[in-house]
Scaffold this active site. Structure first.
Site, PDB file in Angstrom:
ATOM      1  N   TRP A   1      -2.960  -2.561  -1.729  1.00 46.61           N
ATOM      2  CA  TRP A   1      -2.670  -3.993  -1.858  1.00 46.61           C
ATOM      3  C   TRP A   1      -3.540  -4.649  -0.797  1.00 46.61           C
ATOM      4  O   TRP A   1      -3.275  -4.536   0.398  1.00 46.61           O
ATOM      5  CB  TRP A   1      -1.189  -4.247  -1.594  1.00 46.61           C
ATOM      6  CG  TRP A   1      -0.786  -5.678  -1.806  1.00 46.61           C
ATOM      7  CD1 TRP A   1      -0.443  -6.249  -2.994  1.00 46.61           C
ATOM      8  CD2 TRP A   1      -0.655  -6.698  -0.804  1.00 46.61           C
ATOM      9  NE1 TRP A   1      -0.125  -7.582  -2.789  1.00 46.61           N
ATOM     10  CE2 TRP A   1      -0.241  -7.879  -1.458  1.00 46.61           C
ATOM     11  CE3 TRP A   1      -0.850  -6.745   0.574  1.00 46.61           C
ATOM     12  CZ2 TRP A   1      -0.023  -9.077  -0.781  1.00 46.61           C
ATOM     13  CZ3 TRP A   1      -0.634  -7.932   1.249  1.00 46.61           C
ATOM     14  CH2 TRP A   1      -0.220  -9.088   0.571  1.00 46.61           C
TER      15      TRP A   1
ATOM     16  N   ARG B   1       3.837  -0.368  -4.763  1.00 48.48           N
ATOM     17  CA  ARG B   1       3.536  -0.837  -3.409  1.00 48.48           C
ATOM     18  C   ARG B   1       2.176  -1.527  -3.309  1.00 48.48           C
ATOM     19  O   ARG B   1       1.857  -2.136  -2.276  1.00 48.48           O
ATOM     20  CB  ARG B   1       3.564   0.345  -2.423  1.00 48.48           C
ATOM     21  CG  ARG B   1       4.901   1.061  -2.383  1.00 48.48           C
ATOM     22  CD  ARG B   1       4.854   2.165  -1.365  1.00 48.48           C
ATOM     23  NE  ARG B   1       4.703   1.619  -0.037  1.00 48.48           N
ATOM     24  CZ  ARG B   1       5.693   1.252   0.745  1.00 48.48           C
ATOM     25  NH1 ARG B   1       6.930   1.388   0.328  1.00 48.48           N
ATOM     26  NH2 ARG B   1       5.463   0.767   1.930  1.00 48.48           N
TER      27      ARG B   1
ATOM     28  N   CYS C   1       0.835  -1.196   0.000  1.00 50.30           N
ATOM     29  CA  CYS C   1       0.000   0.000   0.000  1.00 50.30           C
ATOM     30  C   CYS C   1       0.871   1.248   0.000  1.00 50.30           C
ATOM     31  O   CYS C   1       1.879   1.314   0.695  1.00 50.30           O
ATOM     32  CB  CYS C   1      -0.949   0.081   1.192  1.00 50.30           C
ATOM     33  SG  CYS C   1      -2.139  -1.231   1.261  1.00 50.30           S
TER      34      CYS C   1
ATOM     35  N   GLU D   1       6.834 -15.174 -10.440  1.00 52.46           N
ATOM     36  CA  GLU D   1       6.199 -13.906 -10.131  1.00 52.46           C
ATOM     37  C   GLU D   1       5.851 -13.071 -11.352  1.00 52.46           C
ATOM     38  O   GLU D   1       4.884 -12.323 -11.317  1.00 52.46           O
ATOM     39  CB  GLU D   1       6.960 -13.086  -9.068  1.00 52.46           C
ATOM     40  CG  GLU D   1       8.250 -12.488  -9.443  1.00 52.46           C
ATOM     41  CD  GLU D   1       8.939 -11.802  -8.255  1.00 52.46           C
ATOM     42  OE1 GLU D   1       8.274 -11.249  -7.378  1.00 52.46           O
ATOM     43  OE2 GLU D   1      10.183 -11.821  -8.233  1.00 52.46           O
TER      44      GLU D   1
ATOM     45  N   GLU E   1      15.789 -19.070  -6.531  1.00 53.36           N
ATOM     46  CA  GLU E   1      15.560 -17.687  -6.933  1.00 53.36           C
ATOM     47  C   GLU E   1      15.046 -17.626  -8.374  1.00 53.36           C
ATOM     48  O   GLU E   1      14.144 -16.854  -8.694  1.00 53.36           O
ATOM     49  CB  GLU E   1      16.865 -16.880  -6.763  1.00 53.36           C
ATOM     50  CG  GLU E   1      16.904 -15.521  -7.442  1.00 53.36           C
ATOM     51  CD  GLU E   1      15.767 -14.595  -7.075  1.00 53.36           C
ATOM     52  OE1 GLU E   1      15.038 -14.881  -6.107  1.00 53.36           O
ATOM     53  OE2 GLU E   1      15.569 -13.583  -7.778  1.00 53.36           O
TER      54      GLU E   1
ATOM     55  N   HIS F   1      14.897 -38.112  -6.052  1.00 52.28           N
ATOM     56  CA  HIS F   1      14.242 -38.549  -4.803  1.00 52.28           C
ATOM     57  C   HIS F   1      12.753 -38.189  -4.783  1.00 52.28           C
ATOM     58  O   HIS F   1      12.134 -38.216  -3.725  1.00 52.28           O
ATOM     59  CB  HIS F   1      14.964 -37.932  -3.604  1.00 52.28           C
ATOM     60  CG  HIS F   1      16.380 -38.400  -3.470  1.00 52.28           C
ATOM     61  ND1 HIS F   1      16.701 -39.693  -3.108  1.00 52.28           N
ATOM     62  CD2 HIS F   1      17.558 -37.771  -3.696  1.00 52.28           C
ATOM     63  CE1 HIS F   1      18.020 -39.835  -3.087  1.00 52.28           C
ATOM     64  NE2 HIS F   1      18.563 -38.683  -3.451  1.00 52.28           N
TER      65      HIS F   1
ATOM     66  N   LYS G   1       5.847  -4.424  -4.096  1.00 55.54           N
ATOM     67  CA  LYS G   1       7.299  -4.346  -4.008  1.00 55.54           C
ATOM     68  C   LYS G   1       7.799  -4.474  -2.569  1.00 55.54           C
ATOM     69  O   LYS G   1       8.757  -5.157  -2.284  1.00 55.54           O
ATOM     70  CB  LYS G   1       7.761  -3.023  -4.622  1.00 55.54           C
ATOM     71  CG  LYS G   1       9.269  -2.790  -4.592  1.00 55.54           C
ATOM     72  CD  LYS G   1       9.961  -3.652  -5.613  1.00 55.54           C
ATOM     73  CE  LYS G   1      11.456  -3.491  -5.629  1.00 55.54           C
ATOM     74  NZ  LYS G   1      12.099  -4.665  -6.234  1.00 55.54           N
TER      75      LYS G   1
ATOM     76  N   LYS H   1      11.578 -15.907  -9.728  1.00 60.48           N
ATOM     77  CA  LYS H   1      11.511 -14.917 -10.809  1.00 60.48           C
ATOM     78  C   LYS H   1      10.507 -15.351 -11.865  1.00 60.48           C
ATOM     79  O   LYS H   1       9.690 -14.580 -12.326  1.00 60.48           O
ATOM     80  CB  LYS H   1      12.909 -14.773 -11.394  1.00 60.48           C
ATOM     81  CG  LYS H   1      13.374 -13.435 -11.777  1.00 60.48           C
ATOM     82  CD  LYS H   1      13.757 -12.431 -10.708  1.00 60.48           C
ATOM     83  CE  LYS H   1      12.903 -12.375  -9.499  1.00 60.48           C
ATOM     84  NZ  LYS H   1      13.513 -11.832  -8.317  1.00 60.48           N
TER      85      LYS H   1
ATOM     86  N   ASN I   1      -1.784   2.007   5.866  1.00 65.05           N
ATOM     87  CA  ASN I   1      -0.937   0.906   5.389  1.00 65.05           C
ATOM     88  C   ASN I   1      -0.633   0.031   6.599  1.00 65.05           C
ATOM     89  O   ASN I   1      -0.183   0.540   7.625  1.00 65.05           O
ATOM     90  CB  ASN I   1       0.358   1.506   4.801  1.00 65.05           C
ATOM     91  CG  ASN I   1       1.373   0.444   4.423  1.00 65.05           C
ATOM     92  OD1 ASN I   1       1.027  -0.719   4.247  1.00 65.05           O
ATOM     93  ND2 ASN I   1       2.618   0.853   4.296  1.00 65.05           N
ATOM     94  N   GLY I   2      -0.875  -1.275   6.484  1.00 69.86           N
ATOM     95  CA  GLY I   2      -0.609  -2.161   7.616  1.00 69.86           C
ATOM     96  C   GLY I   2      -1.845  -2.972   7.948  1.00 69.86           C
ATOM     97  O   GLY I   2      -2.774  -3.080   7.138  1.00 69.86           O
TER      98      GLY I   2
HETATM   99  O1  M6R Z   1      12.758  -5.437   0.116  1.00 64.68           O
HETATM  100  P1  M6R Z   1      13.194  -6.821   0.477  1.00 64.68           P
HETATM  101  O2  M6R Z   1      14.473  -7.219  -0.205  1.00 64.68           O
HETATM  102  O3  M6R Z   1      13.277  -7.056   1.953  1.00 64.68           O
HETATM  103  O4  M6R Z   1      12.039  -7.742  -0.090  1.00 64.68           O
HETATM  104  C1  M6R Z   1      12.020  -9.114   0.178  1.00 64.68           C
HETATM  105  C2  M6R Z   1      11.056  -9.834  -0.742  1.00 64.68           C
HETATM  106  O5  M6R Z   1       9.762  -9.397  -0.539  1.00 64.68           O
HETATM  107  C3  M6R Z   1      11.442  -9.639  -2.216  1.00 64.68           C
HETATM  108  O6  M6R Z   1      12.740 -10.065  -2.472  1.00 64.68           O
HETATM  109  C4  M6R Z   1      10.480 -10.401  -3.132  1.00 64.68           C
HETATM  110  O7  M6R Z   1      10.647 -11.777  -2.966  1.00 64.68           O
HETATM  111  C5  M6R Z   1      10.711  -9.966  -4.575  1.00 64.68           C
HETATM  112  N1  M6R Z   1       9.477  -9.629  -5.205  1.00 64.68           N
HETATM  113  C6  M6R Z   1      11.374 -10.984  -5.405  1.00 64.68           C
HETATM  114  O8  M6R Z   1      11.583 -10.575  -6.712  1.00 64.68           O
END
Ligand code: M6R
Length: 611
Positions: A74, A28, A2, A496, A489, A512, A606, A493, A100-101
């Site tokens: 969000w 956000r 948010c 998402e 990772e 396994h 984000k 990627k 926000n929260g």
């Molecule tokens: O701002 P941060 O690095 O603490 O964020 C952590 C995760 O929320 C962030 O890396 C998230 O997994 C990304 N969208 C990945 O691309």
């Protein structure tokens, strides 16, 4: 998560300024948005479902007013509807709030307010806030009512409130970020001494870039603090006063000038931020290496002396920490503990003043990490922040900071911050090993190789592969050693931004169980090293190939098993850094080919400022 933006100042275009600010905060949260403009004795509210970037303020009937608040959402409580979008009003219409929260005790508060006759119209937790303030107004002035209402809220939050008949902006913070920007700040009234600031206009936002076009003089609202912005008695400018939320006492505040360049956060000639940020890795690795060596050595000493170091992060940052576990083992022969931020509270029994916490975070605002900091502080654990956003909550709470220096990262999917974090942790491992110069050489060589191979032709090759796999249902990624967390990772990627089901595994683990998932043409991305472990990973690749899998090899050397070869340079311990870059590009192209917006993936945000 948010975005909040508010303006009180000398311009009569507050609504438009708020819309523009919210557009910069869209990363956000982007399921719905809304603004409240203060008119004489009432508000004009505009709310819409969808992205603020699609909203043209020139086509809306915005009011002429110098005071407005806004929000890009969000969703946490309540679906994505116009009614649930912020701002929320008290049932008597006197108070408007953006938030926000999460109000953890919203249910109990709602029931108590309902008993007093308050009518709720949304499903959100937020709606209790304006109603709590309205109830407190019966006996208190507006700022005191906000303070007393805030004290009743449990959970992490930040919010901004307006009253229908006052030219006053009040904001409170406990957990989620809020930054106050002061335009034409008058430094004679030293905020440090007087607990107040004076300016021609004030902005309040969840993140600095939102108001950077107007001012770079900022003050960070800390947890359990509030700010009250009003017109000065002379009437020609505005005051901002800061208070402790619990006691109501004035708190001294420093106004700092920050150096972020507003232009850097623009897309330039790139179609999307994600692509621009992937290409920025031509420079960001080198920038990440530009560390203060004294600080680096200090952190290395802290790791050596610590009776247990915990490296924590969430999502991608968590995978970077997991790669660091392997890097520390191989480079420094040192064990570090790695755990996701959200799991750190399970380790409380092991924390002593001799423990070290190293937190990796792009935003510096991730709630799960901040919660870990709370526990660490309680146990007198020393903290090191590897943080990209200077001035963020994690940066300000850390005993020592290693800045990531990647510049503003706007796309929700982390790319350039990831590789910069990896570079710093690799350099740190070398420093712990007493081999800083060697580390600098290895990483500088990797940076120069990235500068070489990361070009439009390379990207076009990844697009060709994306074309071939764009309609698959699932794909898998494998790696061994530090490439295993990179496989995890890579899967994040791909998930998402492409929305294709993707999973990462340790190469040797496939047989396994997960091997049962392989069907004819199921893509398998394999990080295949040039030397050590090459044979092992190729054996695992062969097992998939034998079952009809389509092999995409990411490797410095080609192999007959590969259906597609993604060439990467051979860069020693910096291999995880160069390996992940082509998968970032692959994910990007898949997203675009599948008509997804890679910058704003569905359901995500984000900066994750809720637990
Ligand atoms: O701002 P941060 O690095 O603490 O964020 C952590 C995760 O929320 C962030 O890396 C998230 O997994 C990304 N969208 C990945 O691309």
């Amino acid at each position: 998560m948010c975005g909040i933006f508010a303006y009180l100042g000398d311009k009569k275009t507050a609504g438009k300024l708020v819309v523009e600010g919210l557009k910069k905060l869209e990363y956000r949260g982007y399921d719905s948005f809304g603004i409240a403009e203060k008119l004489p004795n009432k508000f004009q509210i505009i709310k819409k479902v969808g992205k603020i970037s699609d909203f043209d303020p020139n086509k809306a009937k915005l009011a002429s007013t110098n005071l407005a608040i806004g929000h890009t959402r969000w969703a946490t409580h309540g679906g994505v509807t116009k009614l649930n979008a912020h701002p929320h009003l008290s049932s008597n219409g006197k108070i408007a709030v953006v938030h926000n929260g999460i109000v953890e005790n919203h249910d109990a508060l709602r029931k108590a307010l309902q008993k007093k006759g308050v009518k709720f119209i949304s499903q959100t937790d937020t709606e209790v806030i304006p109603n709590l303030i309205a109830a407190e107004l019966e006996k208190n002035d507006f700022p005191t009512a906000v303070r007393k209402a805030a004290k009743k809220i449990k959970g992490r939050y930040s919010f901004v409130a307006l009253k229908h008949d006052e030219e006053t902006l009040v904001a409170a913070r406990n957990g989620s970020p809020l930054i106050v920007g002061v335009e034409k700040f008058y430094p004679k009234n030293d905020g440090e001494r007087h607990g107040k600031a004076d300016g021609s206009a004030f902005f309040i936002a969840s993140d600095v870039p939102a108001f950077l076009a107007y001012t770079s003089d900022v003050s960070y609202l800390d947890d359990e603090q509030m700010v009250v912005i009003t017109r000065s008695p002379l009437g020609d400018h505005f005051h901002g006063r800061f208070f402790n939320l619990n006691t109501g006492e004035a708190v001294p505040k420093r106004i700092v000038s920050i150096e972020l360049a507003a232009g850097k956060a623009e897309k330039g000639s790139f179609e999307h931020f994600m692509l621009k940020e992937i290409f920025e890795q031509k420079e960001t690795i080198a920038k990440a290496l530009n560390q203060d060596e004294k600080q680096l050595k200090l952190v290395a000493q802290m790791i050596k002396k610590a009776y247990g170091s915990f490296f924590i992060g969430c999502g991608t940052a968590g995978k970077v920490c997991a790669a660091a576990e392997y890097l520390f083992a191989s480079i420094a022969k040192k064990h570090i503990n790695v755990i996701f931020g959200s799991e750190f509270d399970t380790q409380e029994a092991f924390l002593t003043p001799k423990t070290l916490l190293v937190a990796v975070s792009q935003s510096g605002e991730t709630a799960d990490v901040l919660e870990a900091y709370k526990i660490a502080k309680k146990k007198k654990v020393k903290t090191v922040g590897v943080v990209n956003v200077a001035g963020s909550s994690i940066a300000r709470s850390s005993d020592v900071i290693l800045p990531v220096n990647a510049g503003v990262e706007k796309a929700v999917a982390s790319t350039k911050a990831t590789t910069a974090q990896l570079a710093i942790l690799t350099l740190l491992a070398y420093t712990v090993a007493g081999k800083l110069e060697e580390g600098k050489r290895v990483l500088a060589e990797a940076a120069s190789q990235i500068n070489d191979f990361l070009n439009p032709r390379y990207s076009a090759h990844l697009k060709t592969i994306a074309e071939k796999i764009k309609n698959v249902e699932s794909m898998y990624v494998i790696g061994k050693g530090a490439d295993f967390p990179m496989a995890l990772e890579a899967a994040i990627k791909l998930q998402e931004v492409s929305y294709i089901h993707a999973e990462g595994f340790a190469a040797g683990e496939l047989k396994h169980g997960p091997l049962a998932l392989i069907e004819k043409n199921t893509p398998l991305i394999a990080f295949v090293p040039a030397e050590r472990f090459r044979h092992d990973v190729l054996s695992n690749v062969a097992e998939v190939k034998a079952r009809g899998g389509m092999i995409i090899g990411v490797s410095p050397k080609n192999d007959a098993l590969f259906d597609e070869w993604i060439r990467v340079p051979n860069v020693d311990t910096a291999q995880p850094i160069v390996n992940i870059i082509p998968i970032q590009l692959l994910a990007y192209h898949l997203a675009v080919l599948r008509k997804n917006n890679p910058d704003l993936p569905r359901n995500l945000a984000k900066s994750v400022t809720v637990k």
